[in-house]
Design an enzyme around this catalytic site. Sequence first.
Site, mmCIF file in Angstrom:
data_model
loop_
_atom_site.group_PDB
_atom_site.id
_atom_site.type_symbol
_atom_site.label_atom_id
_atom_site.label_comp_id
_atom_site.label_asym_id
_atom_site.label_seq_id
_atom_site.Cartn_x
_atom_site.Cartn_y
_atom_site.Cartn_z
ATOM 1 N N ARG A 160 0.896 -1.164 0.000
ATOM 2 C CA ARG A 160 0.000 0.000 0.000
ATOM 3 C C ARG A 160 0.930 1.209 0.000
ATOM 4 O O ARG A 160 1.529 1.523 1.019
ATOM 5 C CB ARG A 160 -0.893 -0.001 1.241
ATOM 6 C CG ARG A 160 -1.775 -1.248 1.401
ATOM 7 C CD ARG A 160 -2.735 -1.066 2.563
ATOM 8 N NE ARG A 160 -3.291 -2.328 3.054
ATOM 9 C CZ ARG A 160 -4.356 -2.933 2.567
ATOM 10 N NH1 ARG A 160 -5.005 -2.417 1.553
ATOM 11 N NH2 ARG A 160 -4.807 -4.057 3.085
ATOM 12 N N ASP A 186 -15.990 -5.436 -2.306
ATOM 13 C CA ASP A 186 -16.695 -4.165 -2.107
ATOM 14 C C ASP A 186 -16.554 -3.204 -3.292
ATOM 15 O O ASP A 186 -16.940 -2.045 -3.202
ATOM 16 C CB ASP A 186 -16.186 -3.477 -0.823
ATOM 17 C CG ASP A 186 -14.676 -3.258 -0.827
ATOM 18 O OD1 ASP A 186 -13.985 -3.810 -1.709
ATOM 19 O OD2 ASP A 186 -14.196 -2.528 0.056
ATOM 20 N N ARG A 225 -13.343 -4.391 6.681
ATOM 21 C CA ARG A 225 -13.258 -3.131 7.421
ATOM 22 C C ARG A 225 -14.470 -2.248 7.132
ATOM 23 O O ARG A 225 -15.018 -1.621 8.002
ATOM 24 C CB ARG A 225 -11.980 -2.405 6.993
ATOM 25 C CG ARG A 225 -11.225 -1.837 8.137
ATOM 26 C CD ARG A 225 -9.868 -1.295 7.801
ATOM 27 N NE ARG A 225 -9.445 -1.408 6.414
ATOM 28 C CZ ARG A 225 -8.177 -1.532 6.055
ATOM 29 N NH1 ARG A 225 -7.242 -1.592 6.981
ATOM 30 N NH2 ARG A 225 -7.831 -1.582 4.794
HETATM 31 O O1 F6P Z 1 -8.904 -4.950 1.992
HETATM 32 C C1 F6P Z 1 -8.867 -6.269 2.360
HETATM 33 C C2 F6P Z 1 -8.608 -6.430 3.828
HETATM 34 O O2 F6P Z 1 -8.347 -7.795 3.981
HETATM 35 C C3 F6P Z 1 -9.693 -5.966 4.791
HETATM 36 O O3 F6P Z 1 -10.776 -6.829 4.903
HETATM 37 C C4 F6P Z 1 -8.912 -5.847 6.066
HETATM 38 O O4 F6P Z 1 -9.541 -5.015 6.983
HETATM 39 C C5 F6P Z 1 -7.622 -5.262 5.584
HETATM 40 O O5 F6P Z 1 -7.464 -5.722 4.245
HETATM 41 C C6 F6P Z 1 -6.419 -5.617 6.388
HETATM 42 O O6 F6P Z 1 -5.324 -4.968 5.834
HETATM 43 P P1 F6P Z 1 -3.809 -5.217 6.265
HETATM 44 O O7 F6P Z 1 -3.411 -6.542 5.757
HETATM 45 O O8 F6P Z 1 -3.069 -4.106 5.646
HETATM 46 O O9 F6P Z 1 -3.816 -5.198 7.765
#
Ligand code: F6P
Length: 338
Positions: A90, A148, A190
């Site tokens: 990200r 989503d 989320r």
């Molecule tokens: O966007 C997908 C997701 O798996 C969400 O459901 C979750 O809240 C988030 O990513 C978790 O992100 P990370 O792996 O950056 O903690």
Amino acid sequence: MSLKKLVDVVEYDRGCSNVQRIAVLTSGGDSPGMNAAIRAVVRKAIFHGLEVIGIQRGYSGFIDADMGPMNLSSVADIIHRGGTILRTARSEEFKTPQGRAKAHENVLRFGIQGLVVIGGDGSFRGANVFHEEYGLPVAGVPGTIDNDIAGTDYSIGFDTAVNTVVEAINKIRDTATSHERTFILEVMGRESGHIALTAGLAGGAESILIPELDNNINEVCEKLYRGYKRGKLHSIIIVAEGAASGLEIGKKLHEMTGLETKVTILGHLQRGGTPTAFDRILASRMGATAVEMLMSGNAKHMVGIAGGKIVSESLADTFKCKNAIDLELYKLAGILSI
Ligand code: F6P
């Protein structure tokens, strides 16, 4: 069809296009099936005589020039693997004009004429801005377990994640029955209740709490109470992480009913694992279509699926709103768990 005819069709399908070199990256949270999508992009592009550059770590690698050519063997033996061979990230830097300017230098340096972005709505927002600033044709392939993204019934990885959760519900049901306990299962999402709702319905959960709707804890309690009065041995409540914390719900339900509650947080195991056949096929169709889009000059779209058919959606419309949950499914889950 005769062999001669078949060969003609294949020759015709190879087509021709001014695009000679495209790049592909995966961005945001990974999802099972991303590898199948990368494989489809690479093989479909090579089939049409295009060159493909694989960018590592999403937009971070785009900015840092962490990229290199891919060939047929680069994507061998990956269709069944979870995660992404291109890695993902990200990138905060890509959200800045300076970061995107660095990425554009690499577009020129590597002669990239089109970009396939496999990821979620945040990744598409980045691709859209980049296209508006620099005009590079971009094709989005929806890859997120959250399901989503607006403009597609399904995103790659959702089906696998749902199956993972259903498997967990089945196992928890065994021990819940033996001990006559109430289990709260917190699942990912989320801002999205798709996993909770779909897995909850498939797993026969008593209650499903999702962020899209107001969740009434009193109703959950009443349902629990009614169930135990008629001799139910266990109850399973699914909570999407965006609706509430599973631990808090467990505590509250214990305080309100006196029942023994146990909480399981499934977390990132929902993001891994071998993709289901559904996700592999979806990824293969979408990856191949993304290449077709770039070849035909379709510059700023996402591949979607609607009613089983592959569709094309303007990239800008994919992140303005969310893929709505199916209220009929929600009602049905409520009716079947009275
Ligand atoms: O966007 C997908 C997701 O798996 C969400 O459901 C979750 O809240 C988030 O990513 C978790 O992100 P990370 O792996 O950056 O903690």
